[in-house]
Design a protein around this motif. Structure first.
Motif, PDB file in Angstrom:
ATOM      1  N   GLU A  32     -52.863 -34.345  42.734  1.00 29.33           N
ATOM      2  CA  GLU A  32     -53.687 -33.509  43.610  1.00 29.33           C
ATOM      3  C   GLU A  32     -54.734 -34.351  44.332  1.00 29.33           C
ATOM      4  O   GLU A  32     -55.001 -34.144  45.518  1.00 29.33           O
ATOM      5  CB  GLU A  32     -54.368 -32.409  42.802  1.00 29.33           C
ATOM      6  N   GLU A  35     -53.088 -36.319  47.086  1.00 31.19           N
ATOM      7  CA  GLU A  35     -52.813 -35.449  48.231  1.00 31.19           C
ATOM      8  C   GLU A  35     -54.068 -35.201  49.051  1.00 31.19           C
ATOM      9  O   GLU A  35     -54.031 -35.212  50.284  1.00 31.19           O
ATOM     10  CB  GLU A  35     -52.236 -34.114  47.754  1.00 31.19           C
ATOM     11  N   GLN A  36     -55.206 -34.966  48.363  1.00 31.37           N
ATOM     12  CA  GLN A  36     -56.465 -34.733  49.075  1.00 31.37           C
ATOM     13  C   GLN A  36     -56.882 -35.973  49.854  1.00 31.37           C
ATOM     14  O   GLN A  36     -57.317 -35.871  51.006  1.00 31.37           O
ATOM     15  CB  GLN A  36     -57.559 -34.339  48.086  1.00 31.37           C
TER      16      GLN A  36
END
Length: 151
Positions: A32, A35-36
């Motif tokens: 995550e 991805e950010q």
């Protein structure tokens, strides 16, 4: 150790936490976070701005403690890293802004002096990055083409 172009001799700085693992209260997976980071980089943000946004908005203090890689290395692995290093980019941006100011205010002697200091720092940093192979060997800072590097 003193500063390059000022009187200061300060050693004040922030300290990283001793524990290198991610905090137990952080419930974000490394995927995550990656991805950010990549989504923010695609928006055109610099690595330091990405770190500030992740720290302030998402509670991720150190990306390296979560993912195992620093932000710039993550960007480099995907091919989204900036072509010139961020600190050199900021110095070039500052020099362009001072030059623009000097076009409007020709008599500003202090700005002319500060421009000389900024450009000497730029040349010194460019020499370092050429020696460490982060810039091509034929890369040269030129004040006439600097505005195209920043724009």
């Amino acid at each position: 150790m003193g500063r390059m172009h000022s009187k200061g001799k300060g050693i004040s700085k922030s300290a990283l936490p001793y524990k290198r693992s991610a905090p137990s209260w952080l419930k974000v997976t490394p995927e995550e976070v990656k991805e950010q980071v990549l989504s923010l980089a695609k928006k055109g943000l610099t690595p330091s701005k990405i770190g500030v946004i992740l720290r302030d908005s998402h509670g991720i203090a150190q990306v390296k403690s979560v993912t195992g890689q620093k932000i710039l290395r993550l960007l480099r692995s995907v091919g989204l890293a900036p072509e010139i290093p961020e600190d050199l980019y900021c110095l070039i941006k500052k020099a362009v802004a001072i030059r623009k100011h000097l076009e409007r205010n020709r008599k500003d002697k202090d700005s002319k002096f500060r421009l000389i200091l900024v450009e000497s720092r730029t040349h010194r940093l460019a020499r370092y990055y050429r020696s460490t192979k982060k810039l091509p060997a034929n890369w040269k800072y030129d004040s006439s083409t600097a505005s195209t590097l920043v724009a």
